[in-house]
Structure formats: structure tokens, C-alpha cells
Design an enzyme around this catalytic site. Structure first.
Site, PDB file in Angstrom:
ATOM      1  N   GLY A  80       0.765  -1.240   0.000  1.00  0.00           N
ATOM      2  CA  GLY A  80       0.000   0.000   0.000  1.00  0.00           C
ATOM      3  C   GLY A  80       0.795   1.289   0.000  1.00  0.00           C
ATOM      4  O   GLY A  80       0.207   2.368  -0.148  1.00  0.00           O
ATOM      5  N   GLU A 133       3.939  -6.581   1.547  1.00  0.00           N
ATOM      6  CA  GLU A 133       3.498  -6.943   0.192  1.00  0.00           C
ATOM      7  C   GLU A 133       3.409  -5.727  -0.730  1.00  0.00           C
ATOM      8  O   GLU A 133       2.340  -5.433  -1.261  1.00  0.00           O
ATOM      9  CB  GLU A 133       2.107  -7.590   0.244  1.00  0.00           C
ATOM     10  CG  GLU A 133       1.998  -8.829   1.086  1.00  0.00           C
ATOM     11  CD  GLU A 133       0.557  -9.314   1.214  1.00  0.00           C
ATOM     12  OE1 GLU A 133       0.361 -10.522   1.329  1.00  0.00           O
ATOM     13  OE2 GLU A 133      -0.369  -8.473   1.216  1.00  0.00           O
ATOM     14  N   PRO A 134       4.517  -5.029  -0.948  1.00  0.00           N
ATOM     15  CA  PRO A 134       4.422  -3.865  -1.831  1.00  0.00           C
ATOM     16  C   PRO A 134       4.235  -4.290  -3.292  1.00  0.00           C
ATOM     17  O   PRO A 134       4.830  -5.271  -3.736  1.00  0.00           O
ATOM     18  CB  PRO A 134       5.783  -3.177  -1.647  1.00  0.00           C
ATOM     19  CG  PRO A 134       6.711  -4.299  -1.302  1.00  0.00           C
ATOM     20  CD  PRO A 134       5.893  -5.279  -0.490  1.00  0.00           C
ATOM     21  N   GLY A 135       3.402  -3.568  -3.998  1.00  0.00           N
ATOM     22  CA  GLY A 135       3.257  -3.783  -5.430  1.00  0.00           C
ATOM     23  C   GLY A 135       3.674  -2.512  -6.147  1.00  0.00           C
ATOM     24  O   GLY A 135       4.744  -2.408  -6.746  1.00  0.00           O
ATOM     25  N   CYS A 137     -14.271   5.243 -27.589  1.00  0.00           N
ATOM     26  CA  CYS A 137     -15.567   5.865 -27.810  1.00  0.00           C
ATOM     27  C   CYS A 137     -16.311   6.100 -26.501  1.00  0.00           C
ATOM     28  O   CYS A 137     -17.373   5.541 -26.275  1.00  0.00           O
ATOM     29  CB  CYS A 137     -16.365   4.948 -28.741  1.00  0.00           C
ATOM     30  SG  CYS A 137     -17.948   5.590 -29.155  1.00  0.00           S
ATOM     31  N   GLU A 138     -15.698   6.853 -25.609  1.00  0.00           N
ATOM     32  CA  GLU A 138     -16.305   7.196 -24.315  1.00  0.00           C
ATOM     33  C   GLU A 138     -15.780   8.567 -23.919  1.00  0.00           C
ATOM     34  O   GLU A 138     -14.585   8.807 -24.016  1.00  0.00           O
ATOM     35  CB  GLU A 138     -15.857   6.212 -23.222  1.00  0.00           C
ATOM     36  CG  GLU A 138     -16.104   4.773 -23.538  1.00  0.00           C
ATOM     37  CD  GLU A 138     -17.135   4.116 -22.633  1.00  0.00           C
ATOM     38  OE1 GLU A 138     -17.635   4.790 -21.707  1.00  0.00           O
ATOM     39  OE2 GLU A 138     -17.431   2.939 -22.889  1.00  0.00           O
ATOM     40  N   TYR A 185      -0.525  -1.418 -12.104  1.00  0.00           N
ATOM     41  CA  TYR A 185      -1.936  -1.293 -12.462  1.00  0.00           C
ATOM     42  C   TYR A 185      -2.097  -0.545 -13.794  1.00  0.00           C
ATOM     43  O   TYR A 185      -3.050   0.190 -13.997  1.00  0.00           O
ATOM     44  CB  TYR A 185      -2.734  -0.630 -11.318  1.00  0.00           C
ATOM     45  CG  TYR A 185      -2.416  -1.270  -9.990  1.00  0.00           C
ATOM     46  CD1 TYR A 185      -2.869  -2.546  -9.716  1.00  0.00           C
ATOM     47  CD2 TYR A 185      -1.598  -0.637  -9.047  1.00  0.00           C
ATOM     48  CE1 TYR A 185      -2.540  -3.176  -8.526  1.00  0.00           C
ATOM     49  CE2 TYR A 185      -1.267  -1.264  -7.855  1.00  0.00           C
ATOM     50  CZ  TYR A 185      -1.743  -2.531  -7.604  1.00  0.00           C
ATOM     51  OH  TYR A 185      -1.412  -3.158  -6.435  1.00  0.00           O
TER      52      TYR A 185
HETATM   53  C1  LIG Z   1      -3.082  -5.087  -4.056  1.00  0.00           C
HETATM   54  C2  LIG Z   1      -2.531  -5.743  -2.859  1.00  0.00           C
HETATM   55  C3  LIG Z   1      -1.238  -5.452  -2.427  1.00  0.00           C
HETATM   56  C4  LIG Z   1      -0.357  -4.416  -3.098  1.00  0.00           C
HETATM   57  O1  LIG Z   1      -0.807  -3.108  -2.964  1.00  0.00           O
HETATM   58  P1  LIG Z   1       0.116  -1.888  -3.458  1.00  0.00           P
HETATM   59  O2  LIG Z   1      -0.669  -0.689  -3.145  1.00  0.00           O
HETATM   60  O3  LIG Z   1       0.346  -2.076  -4.909  1.00  0.00           O
HETATM   61  O4  LIG Z   1       1.387  -1.945  -2.678  1.00  0.00           O
HETATM   62  C5  LIG Z   1      -0.742  -6.141  -1.344  1.00  0.00           C
HETATM   63  N1  LIG Z   1      -1.486  -7.068  -0.701  1.00  0.00           N
HETATM   64  C6  LIG Z   1      -2.746  -7.369  -1.083  1.00  0.00           C
HETATM   65  C7  LIG Z   1      -3.508  -8.408  -0.344  1.00  0.00           C
HETATM   66  C8  LIG Z   1      -3.310  -6.713  -2.164  1.00  0.00           C
HETATM   67  O5  LIG Z   1      -4.565  -7.000  -2.522  1.00  0.00           O
END
Ligand SMILES: *Cc1c(COP(=O)(O)O)cnc(C)c1O
Length: 427
Positions: A240, A281-283, A350-351, A379
Site C-alpha cells: 500500500g 506486500e508492496p506492489g 468511444c467514451e 496497475y
Molecule cells: C493489491 C494488494 C497489495 C499491493 O498493494 P500496493 O498498493 O500495490 O502496494 C498487497 N497485498 C494485497 C492483499 C493486495 O490486494
């Protein structure tokens, strides 16, 4: 302009990524084109790991699950957070070890539960109903599934409502007050073993306070769960952490996040005399700023606004429409020129909502110019579609000043690939 983005630069008036000229990339691979800098992903990951030297970093695959990008993170030693059977499939293909994969999801199919048990990955369980189903599935396979519960900690992350996931009204997780009884039930059930506890409060969070709140709430639960005899091997505080999409936006670094969270985790585990692993869990923070989307200007129109029509729309980058997200925009072939007018960059879909960037001060934009949309590595492609009959674009990976395709541009045939036509309709 590139304050936080040392992998971007300007040479001969052209935007560069990883030292490679974006104008040349667009000529070679065509547009639209996603371009990712490999060393940036590695640096982002390493910075996160350094901030949490004793934690395991599980990359959130949904942010970007291109196989090459997963592979880079697996090589770096990351684990993976997956949210579907497809993401699990990709993570295993990319070489993540099953012991470092957590299967998340609020509505998993029985087939997904079966696959997770079969592959021996841990699961984050979202409800008691799911727990009971999982117990039966694991029993049928003669296996024991290691689980965590996804906790709804009821904290407000102050982010866009569509990406706040830890509010008490959210669809995710087991309500805070019911967590202990969930662990009791798990202890009593066969073929499931509670070994972890998990939360994830949201995405694009720009303040460490909600993370500290969540950590405190989670450690209270750890204490209660520990008392009833659950031996926790891990505490997973989710992802997050945001990134600075807007110029001048202030975002905590991974080490500031660590300063807010680690003392709480360390003090509480020490006082309980337990040694669970911390997982994060960084994405977005790992991949977002590694990638740009190159898109060609088809047409300029002076109407209600100065519209710049480009060849990428929300089919390729949904975030502006979905979350009102801001992405910086650069005229890649005029990267050293000063702004001369205000433009609104729109896609070909087309939106009316297909607007990528509103009211931006840019150098004079003309047909044929190349626009770069920044920070699209998370994303971005992973949320793309074929809407309006548009094959998805190619993806390119830059490493050591050279570029290779990591996904080919889709063809018209790809639009039809899975379609079947009944014989009476054939021509
Ligand atoms: C989406 C998600 C993440 C990653 O979130 P980011 O904002 O990209 O860091 C981590 N854990 C879970 C369970 C998620 O659904």
C-alpha cells in the site's frame, strides 16, 4: 520534472529511459508501447528490502505480472502475493518458490483452493466459510494447508475509496472482533494449520500513520491469538505504500515506513517472546515508476479545450478513469522545450471519460509528436483490455542501454483467439 526518477533523462531533446532514446524505441517497436527499466525495479526492490532487513518482501503480482518482471523480482529474492489462480500460475512459472507465495482472495473458487493446496502455497483465508471449504479440500488431497486469516483492522488509509481495503465497510477480511474465534475454529479443524495473520489496508497511501495504526491493531490480535495457542510463523502487514505521481508530492520512503512500523512489531513480539517473520506486500512501490507508456499524437483539436488525440486510451491505462489518477505527461520528442500552451490528452476510445491527462502545460504539440505518460508500471498494463476492438500493445524491457520486447503487440487474430462461431453462422 524527473525529480524522483533517475532512470529518466533528456538527450538531444529526447526523453530517455535507462539511457535509451524513447523516440528510437517508438520507431523500432511502434506505438502505443509500454517501456520498463529493469534496473529501476531492482533498485526499488532493494531499497525496500534494506529498509526491512529481517522481513520477507512479497511482491504483489497484480500490480504487474508480466513474466519478465516477475522473474526479475524472483531473482532478487522476493516472495509473491497472488490473488488468483492465474497469478499463481504466472508466479510459479517465474520461479518464485511455493514456500514464499501467499494466495490471497476474498472469493476464491474451489478450483483455486485445490490448486493452492496442490502447489503447497500458503493461503490467506477471508471467511469462516472459506476455512471450512479449504479444510475439506485439503483433507481430500491428504494434505495440510498452512493459513493466515485476512483481518479487517478497521483503519482509514486516507486514499481513493476504490483502493481503501481495511475500512470496516470493506468486502475484505474478517472483522476485527471475530478474529480470535476464527483462529479457535481453525485450531480445531483438520487439515488446516493457522500459521500467520494478514492485513492490507489499501493502496497509494501517502502517510505512515495508518500503517502504524494497523500494526498496533494487528499486534493486539497477535497477542490474543498467541494466548489461545496459535504459533504464528508470520505477521503480514500487506502493501500500500504510495509513490509521488504529482510533481512535489510528498511520499514516505520505505525506511520511513520501517521507522513507523518496526518498533511496534519488534517491541510487541519481544514482550511476547515470539519470533514470527514480518512480511510486507508492496506492489506499486516496486514497479510503478519503472515504466512509461509511449503514445503517438494522431490529431490536435482546438475546441472547448486544446485536445490532443493519442493512440492509447483507457484500454491501455485505466487508472485516470478508474481512480481519477494523475500521471505526468512529457512530450518525448520535445523534452527540452518549455511549455507554450495548455493541453488535454485524450485517448481514441468511444467514451467521453477517455481522458488521460487534463489541462497540462506542454510545449507546442503537433500531429506525430510522441507523448510519454510516466509512472505506469503498476496497475497499467495489468488492467488493460481489448475494448473497442483494440489489440493490446507491446511491452519492452530496457537493460544496459538496450531494449528487448517482453510482450509482442497483439494482432487482429488475438481479438478472435478464443471465439467460436456456431456452424449456422459461418460464412
Ligand atoms: C493489491 C494488494 C497489495 C499491493 O498493494 P500496493 O498498493 O500495490 O502496494 C498487497 N497485498 C494485497 C492483499 C493486495 O490486494
Amino acid at each position: 520534472m524527473f525529480q524522483h526518477r533517475s532512470h529518466l533523462g533528456i538527450e538531444n531533446g529526447h526523453l530517455t529511459i535507462g539511457g535509451v532514446d524513447t523516440v528510437a524505441l517508438a520507431e523500432k517497436f511502434g506505438t502505443p508501447l509500454y517501456v520498463t527499466d529493469e534496473s529501476r525495479i531492482r533498485a526499488n526492490y532493494q531499497r525496500f528490502q534494506r529498509a526491512f532487513p529481517n522481513a520477507d518482501i512479497y511482491y504483489a503480482a497484480k500490480a504487474n505480472y508480466n513474466l519478465s518482471i516477475l522473474r526479475i523480482l524472483a531473482q532478487e529474492g522476493a516472495g509473491a502475493d497472488v490473488f488468483s489462480d492465474g497469478e499463481l500460475f504466472c508466479a510459479l512459472k517465474a520461479g518464485f518458490s511455493p514456500g514464499k507465495i501467499l494466495f490471497n482472495g476474498n472469493s476464491k473458487t474451489d478450483a483455486e483452493l485445490n490448486m493452492a493446496v496442490q502447489e503447497g502455497v500458503r493461503l490467506s483465508v477471508d471467511s469462516l466459510d472459506e476455512l471450512r471449504t479449504l479444510s475439506k479440500i485439503a483433507e481430500a488431497q491428504g494434505k495440510e494447508a498452512e493459513i493466515a486469516f485476512r483481518v479487517n483492522p478497521d483503519v482509514s488509509p486516507k486514499t481513493h475509496p476504490k483502493i481503501a481495503t481495511g475500512l470496516k465497510t470493506s468486502k475484505f477480511g474478517i472483522p476485527h472482533a471475530e478474529v480470535v474465534s476464527a483462529y479457535k475454529e481453525a485450531l480445531a479443524l483438520k487439515n488446516v494449520k493457522p500459521v500467520g495473520i494478514h492485513c492490507h489496508i489499501g493502496s497509494q497511501i501517502l502517510d505512515v500513520a495508518p500503517f502504524a495504526d494497523a500494526a498496533r491493531r494487528m499486534m493486539e490480535l497477535v497477542e490474543q491469538v498467541n494466548k489461545i495457542g496459535v504459533e504464528l510463523k508470520f505477521v503480514d502487514l500487506g502493501g500500500g505504500l504510495g509513490i509521488p505521481y504529482k510533481p512535489g508530492e510528498k511520499v514516505p520512503s520505505p525506511s520511513e515506513l520501517a521507522d513507523a512500523v518496526l518498533p511496534i512489531f519488534e517491541e510487541r513480539t519481544k514482550s511476547m517472546g515470539i519470533t514470527p517473520k514480518l512480511i510486507l506486500e508492496p506492489g506499486r512501490h516496486i514497479v510503478a515508476d519503472s515504466t512509461i507508456l509511449l503514445t503517438r499524437v494522431n490529431t490536435i483539436k482546438k475546441a472547448h479545450k486544446n485536445f490532443v488525440g493519442v493512440d492509447a486510451g483507457f484500454n491501455l491505462l485505466l487508472r485516470p478513469v478508474m481512480y481519477d489518477a494523475y500521471h505526468e505527461v512529457v512530450v518525448a520528442n520535445k523534452a527540452d522545450q518549455s511549455p507554450s500552451d495548455t493541453y488535454t490528452v485524450v485517448g481514441p476510445i468511444c467514451e467521453s471519460g477517455d481522458i488521460l491527462a487534463s489541462d497540462r502545460n506542454l510545449p507546442k504539440v503537433e500531429k506525430g509528436d510522441l507523448i510519454a505518460i510516466l509512472d505506469v508500471g503498476a496497475y497499467g498494463f495489468s488492467m488493460s483490455s481489448q475494448y473497442n476492438g483494440r489489440p493490446r500493445c507491446a511491452e519492452v524491457l530496457v537493460c544496459d542501454r538496450s531494449a528487448e520486447a517482453i510482450r509482442e503487440r497483439e494482432s487482429y487474430d488475438d481479438l478472435l483467439r478464443c471465439q467460436v462461431i456456431p456452424s449456422r453462422l459461418r460464412i
